[in-house]
Design an enzyme around this catalytic site. Structure first.
Site, mmCIF file in Angstrom:
data_model
loop_
_atom_site.group_PDB
_atom_site.id
_atom_site.type_symbol
_atom_site.label_atom_id
_atom_site.label_comp_id
_atom_site.label_asym_id
_atom_site.label_seq_id
_atom_site.Cartn_x
_atom_site.Cartn_y
_atom_site.Cartn_z
ATOM 1 N N GLY A 20 48.986 -65.886 48.292
ATOM 2 C CA GLY A 20 48.895 -67.306 47.939
ATOM 3 C C GLY A 20 49.362 -68.228 49.066
ATOM 4 N N ASP A 48 38.606 -68.852 42.575
ATOM 5 C CA ASP A 48 40.000 -69.080 42.201
ATOM 6 C C ASP A 48 40.029 -70.052 41.021
ATOM 7 O OD1 ASP A 48 42.657 -69.715 42.014
ATOM 8 O OD2 ASP A 48 42.923 -70.203 44.134
ATOM 9 N N ASN A 265 47.451 -66.919 60.380
ATOM 10 C CA ASN A 265 47.463 -68.394 60.335
ATOM 11 C C ASN A 265 48.894 -68.934 60.359
ATOM 12 O OD1 ASN A 265 46.450 -71.012 60.037
ATOM 13 N ND2 ASN A 265 46.273 -70.859 57.810
#
Ligand SMILES: Nc1ncnc2c1ncn2[C@@H]1O[C@H](COP(=O)(O)OP(=O)(O)OP(=O)(O)O)[C@@H](O)[C@H]1O
Ligand SMILES: [Mg+2]
Length: 324
Positions: A20, A48, A265
């Site tokens: 998440g 989602d 990321n």
């Protein structure tokens, strides 16, 4: 290899997943914009239940219908699946309210679970929720349909995604059992009809079940074909995110889904004037070494944490430039 090569692969499905909050939606949206710019007809689908593709583009795709994305080059379409709406439509067909969070209704049809073997089979598989079932229905719809060159699936955090991946096996087993049961009933009916001379209309149920089973297998084959489907693993350089991705990889391997691309990321850039920043930076560099040791065979793309949110088409294009 970088993500640029992913775009050149001529894939039918790109699934983007991970823990998440790591940037799945931002990566999925940026890839969608880049592919459309390269001349592909692209559909981005949010699987989602807490949709955020609209928020990411700063546009509204909440209608439950496919919408053309305005303000991008080429042909890009978006869909946020609306379980309430789809649940209503199913209820109209089956004539009773369907709980949108629970697909296990299917195994609770009166009398069905008593059938030997069916209950056991179903219980041995994690049962998908309605959201995952609807997402898989879209995969089924487009697996043998060329309306879009590439479908990008922005998946929910790992747990939901694992249930989505279990659906082909679940349906294959379920439909197989249904077919067996149906052919038993059909044979019994034919015998009754021949005994008592009753005339009836032709029953297409078996054919329909067989067509559906065939479609499930086509979709499953597409998902298992590394030239047609790739799962992009998105993570941040924290051990918790890495460990979750390692577990995800085991599941992807067990379903034979190719996952050759990793995005690391939100790497904290160094700043000697900021103690917090340089601590985080050092920690991230150490964790990236670990990522390289574990995911060394993959194509790893690293992206910094930026000083602002990735939101709106302009920021998504900026993010796409960094990714590619
Ligand atoms: N490299 C980055 N630098 C700065 N902000 C980022 C970066 N990547 C993503 N973000 C921001 O972080 C937040 C979470 O990103 P995003 O929604 O893409 O993650 P997600 O994995 O899809 O989350 P969820 O699990 O809730 O679906 C968003 O506000 C997004 O704009
Ligand atoms: Mg998201």
């Amino acid at each position: 290899m970088t993500l640029t090569e992913l775009l050149e692969m001529d894939l039918k499905f790109i699934l983007v997943g991970g823990k998440g909050g790591v940037g799945k939606t931002s990566v999925a949206s940026s890839l969608a914009i880049s592919l459309a710019k390269n001349g592909k007809r692209v559909l981005i689908i949010s699987t989602d239940p807490a949709h955020s593709v609209s928020d990411s583009f700063d546009l509204d795709f909440s209608s439950g219908e496919i919408e053309k994305v305005k303000g991008v080059k080429g042909e890009l379409y978006a869909l946020e699946i609306n379980p309430e709406k789809a649940g209503d439509e199913i209820s109209k067909v089956i004539g009773k309210p369907m709980d949108s969070s629970d697909f296990s209704n299917l195994t609770n049809i009166p009398g069905l679970s008593e059938l030997q073997g069916l209950g056991q089979d179903m219980q041995s598989l994690p049962q998908p929720g309605m959201d995952e079932a609807l997402s898989f229905a879209k995969i089924l719809e487009y697996a043998d349909d060329d309306s879009y060159d590439t479908i990008i699936l922005d998946t929910a955090p790992t747990g939901h995604t694992l249930r989505l991946l279990n659906i082909p096996e679940f349906l294959d087993s379920f439909l197989g059992r249904m077919l067996k049961m149906r052919s038993f009933l059909s044979n019994a009916m034919t015998m009754m009809k021949s005994l008592f001379g009753a005339k009836g209309e032709k029953d297409n149920t078996i054919e329909n079940l067989e067509i559906m089973k065939e479609k499930v297998l086509i979709a499953r084959d597409q998902l298992m074909d590394q030239d047609r489907t790739q799962f992009v693993k998105v993570m941040i350089p924290t051990m918790m995110s890495i460990f979750e991705t390692e577990r995800l990889v085991e599941e992807l391997d067990s379903h034979s889904i190719a996952h050759e691309f990793v995005v690391v990321n939100m790497i904290n850039p160094d700043n000697p004037d900021c103690q917090y920043c340089s601590h985080r930076h050092k920690e991230h560099l150490k964790n990236i070494k670990y990522i390289e040791s574990v995911f060394g065979k993959d194509n790893i793309t690293s992206v910094d944490a930026f000083d602002r949110e990735i939101r709106g088409i302009k920021m998504l294009k900026f993010f796409a430039d960094k990714l590619l």
